[in-house]
Design a protein around this motif. Structure first.
Motif, PDB file in Angstrom:
ATOM      1  N   LYS A   1      -8.735   0.026  -8.170  1.00 34.84           N
ATOM      2  CA  LYS A   1      -7.494   0.638  -7.702  1.00 34.84           C
ATOM      3  C   LYS A   1      -7.038   0.032  -6.369  1.00 34.84           C
ATOM      4  CE  LYS A   1      -8.039   5.089 -10.067  1.00 34.84           C
ATOM      5  NZ  LYS A   1      -6.834   4.929 -10.900  1.00 34.84           N
ATOM      6  N   LEU A   2      -7.982  -0.218  -5.481  1.00 31.47           N
ATOM      7  CA  LEU A   2      -7.614  -0.765  -4.171  1.00 31.47           C
ATOM      8  C   LEU A   2      -7.219  -2.240  -4.258  1.00 31.47           C
ATOM      9  CD1 LEU A   2     -10.163   0.913  -1.729  1.00 31.47           C
ATOM     10  CD2 LEU A   2      -7.752   1.445  -2.074  1.00 31.47           C
ATOM     11  N   LEU A   3      -7.942  -2.999  -5.060  1.00 34.35           N
ATOM     12  CA  LEU A   3      -7.639  -4.418  -5.167  1.00 34.35           C
ATOM     13  C   LEU A   3      -6.343  -4.677  -5.929  1.00 34.35           C
ATOM     14  CD1 LEU A   3     -10.477  -4.718  -3.986  1.00 34.35           C
ATOM     15  CD2 LEU A   3     -10.870  -6.593  -5.571  1.00 34.35           C
ATOM     16  N   ALA A   4      -5.789  -3.639  -6.538  1.00 38.00           N
ATOM     17  CA  ALA A   4      -4.489  -3.774  -7.198  1.00 38.00           C
ATOM     18  C   ALA A   4      -3.363  -3.873  -6.169  1.00 38.00           C
ATOM     19  CB  ALA A   4      -4.244  -2.586  -8.129  1.00 38.00           C
ATOM     20  N   VAL A   5      -3.655  -3.484  -4.927  1.00 40.48           N
ATOM     21  CA  VAL A   5      -2.680  -3.615  -3.846  1.00 40.48           C
ATOM     22  C   VAL A   5      -2.661  -5.062  -3.384  1.00 40.48           C
ATOM     23  CG1 VAL A   5      -2.062  -2.887  -1.511  1.00 40.48           C
ATOM     24  CG2 VAL A   5      -3.079  -1.240  -3.110  1.00 40.48           C
TER      25      VAL A   5
ATOM     26  N   LEU B   1       0.842  -1.200   0.000  1.00 44.61           N
ATOM     27  CA  LEU B   1       0.000   0.000   0.000  1.00 44.61           C
ATOM     28  C   LEU B   1       0.876   1.248   0.000  1.00 44.61           C
ATOM     29  CD1 LEU B   1      -2.882   1.254   0.283  1.00 44.61           C
ATOM     30  CD2 LEU B   1      -2.533   1.152   2.767  1.00 44.61           C
ATOM     31  N   ALA B   2       1.918   1.239   0.824  1.00 41.17           N
ATOM     32  CA  ALA B   2       2.844   2.378   0.880  1.00 41.17           C
ATOM     33  C   ALA B   2       3.514   2.595  -0.474  1.00 41.17           C
ATOM     34  CB  ALA B   2       3.892   2.151   1.961  1.00 41.17           C
ATOM     35  N   SER B   3       3.878   1.502  -1.133  1.00 41.86           N
ATOM     36  CA  SER B   3       4.497   1.606  -2.456  1.00 41.86           C
ATOM     37  C   SER B   3       3.547   2.241  -3.463  1.00 41.86           C
ATOM     38  CB  SER B   3       4.919   0.217  -2.948  1.00 41.86           C
ATOM     39  OG  SER B   3       5.924  -0.331  -2.124  1.00 41.86           O
ATOM     40  N   HIS B   4       2.286   1.858  -3.420  1.00 43.50           N
ATOM     41  CA  HIS B   4       1.293   2.425  -4.335  1.00 43.50           C
ATOM     42  C   HIS B   4       1.132   3.934  -4.119  1.00 43.50           C
ATOM     43  CE1 HIS B   4       0.164  -1.591  -5.626  1.00 43.50           C
ATOM     44  NE2 HIS B   4      -0.735  -1.071  -6.436  1.00 43.50           N
ATOM     45  N   PHE B   5       1.200   4.367  -2.863  1.00 42.40           N
ATOM     46  CA  PHE B   5       1.099   5.797  -2.584  1.00 42.40           C
ATOM     47  C   PHE B   5       2.358   6.537  -3.021  1.00 42.40           C
ATOM     48  CE2 PHE B   5      -2.657   4.862  -0.161  1.00 42.40           C
ATOM     49  CZ  PHE B   5      -3.336   6.062  -0.050  1.00 42.40           C
TER      50      PHE B   5
END
Length: 301
Positions: A200-204, A173-177
Motif C-alpha cells: 500500500k505504501l509503495l503504491a505512492v 501521498l495526499a491524493s492517496h489519503f
C-alpha cells in the motif's frame, strides 16, 4: 559482579564468534548478569504500540544465538523509540494512547529523508509553517495549495526547501489519503500484514522501501522488520556474523544476499525490528542511508 564493557572492547568483541566471546568475556555471565537482568526488568511491563512486550523482546535478543547480541543490549540499553508514553506499571495489557495522524507521520519521514537531525527538523518546521502549523497539515490542505496556487508544486517545494521528488511524494501521498486508498484506519489496522502494508505504501509515487521501513518500525512498532535495504543494517549484520556478501569488496548485497540475511538472523525473530535498531547502534550511524537503496534514488524516497 558484571561490569559493562568499554566501547573499544565491544568493537573488538563484535568481530568474534559466540564461542570466542564466551571464552574471552563469558556470554553466559552477560546473559544472566544482575545488571542485564535489571535492564530487562525495567521494561518488563512496557507494551509497544503494536502490543508486544519490550522486556520479553529484549530478553529474547540477549539470549538468542548463544548470546550473540547480549553485548550490544548491555552496552546500548533500552531503545527509546520503542518506549511509548504510557504508565509502565500498568502491565502489558494496558491500552495505548491514540497515535498521531499517519499522514503527518509519513510526510515527516519523507521531508527528513537523507537529512541529519537538525536539517530534517528545520525542513519539517518550514513545511508545517506553510499551512499555519502542524495541526493544519492535512491531505486536503496540501492538494488545495498545489492545485489552486498559480505556482503549483513550487508553492510547496520552495517555501519548505524540499526537493522536487519529495514535494511530488507528499502530493501523491495526499491524493492517496483523499481518495481513501490510505487512511489511519487502514495503516493502523492490527491485522494488516507486513507485505500488505508495504504494498500500500509503495503504491505512492516516490515512497520506497526505506520510508516504509521507518514507518513500520518506528511508528507502527511492527516487531519483525529486518531493514535489509539499509546500508548500516547490512554492515552490522556482516560485522556481528563475520560474513562477506556478493556486493562490492565483499559487502552484503541488498538483493543477492537478502535471503541469506533473513536466514542468518532467524534466531532473533520475531523481534528483528529491535535487532535492526541495535545494528545501527553497533555501526554508530545516526542517519542510516544507502546509496544503492531505492530510497535514495532521485525519484524514490
Amino acid at each position: 559482579k558484571f561490569r559493562l564493557p568499554t566501547t573499544a572492547f565491544l568493537k573488538d568483541m563484535s568481530f568474534q564468534s559466540p564461542a570466542k566471546r564466551a571464552r574471552l568475556y563469558g556470554c553466559e555471565q552477560i546473559q544472566h548478569s544482575e545488571d542485564l537482568k535489571k535492564l530487562i526488568d525495567s521494561v518488563k511491563n512496557v507494551k509497544t504500540k503494536s502490543g508486544w512486550c519490550l522486556g520479553s523482546a529484549l530478553q529474547h535478543l540477549a539470549l538468542a544465538d548463544d548470546g550473540r547480541l547480549s553485548y550490544l543490549v548491555a552496552a546500548n540499553g533500552i531503545p527509546p523509540a520503542f518506549v511509548p508514553k504510557v504508565d509502565i506499571n500498568a502491565g502489558c495489557s494496558s491500552k495505548e494512547p491514540s497515535s498521531p495522524s499517519t499522514f503527518k507521520v509519513l510526510t515527516k519521514i519523507i521531508t527528513g529523508q537523507q537529512l541529519h537531525g537538525t536539517a530534517a527538523k528545520a525542513i519539517w518546521i518550514k513545511t508545517c509553517n506553510i499551512f499555519g502549523g502542524e495541526e493544519n497539515l492535512l491531505p486536503s490542505a496540501v492538494l488545495k495549495l498545489v492545485n489552486e496556487s498559480k505556482n503549483g508544486l513550487e508553492s510547496l517545494k520552495v517555501p519548505a526547501g524540499l526537493s522536487r521528488a519529495k514535494a511530488n511524494a507528499i502530493v501523491d501521498l495526499a491524493s492517496h489519503f483523499e481518495e481513501g486508498k490510505l487512511s489511519d484506519k487502514i495503516l493502523m489496522d492490527p491485522t494488516i500484514t507486513d507485505n500488505e502494508l508495504k504494498s500500500k505504501l509503495l503504491a505512492v509515487k516516490g515512497i520506497g522501501e526505506w520510508t516504509y521501513t521507518m514507518f513500520a518500525i518506528f511508528e507502527l512498532h511492527k516487531p519483525d522488520i529486518l531493514a535489509v535495504g539499509d546500508l548500516g543494517v547490512r554492515r552490522g549484520i556482516a560485522k556481528i556474523f563475520c560474513i562477506q556478501g556478493s556486493g562490492t569488496k565483499g559487502s552484503l548485497h541488498i538483493k543477492k544476499d537478502r535471503d541469506r540475511m533473513m536466514s542468518i538472523t532467524a534466531p532473533f525473530a520475531p523481534y528483528r525490528s529491535l535487532f535492526t535498531w541495535y545494528m545501527w547502534r553497533d555501526m554508530d550511524l545516526t542517519t542510516p542511508l544507502d546509496g544503492n537503496d531505492a530510497a535514495c534514488n532521485s525519484n524514490v524516497l
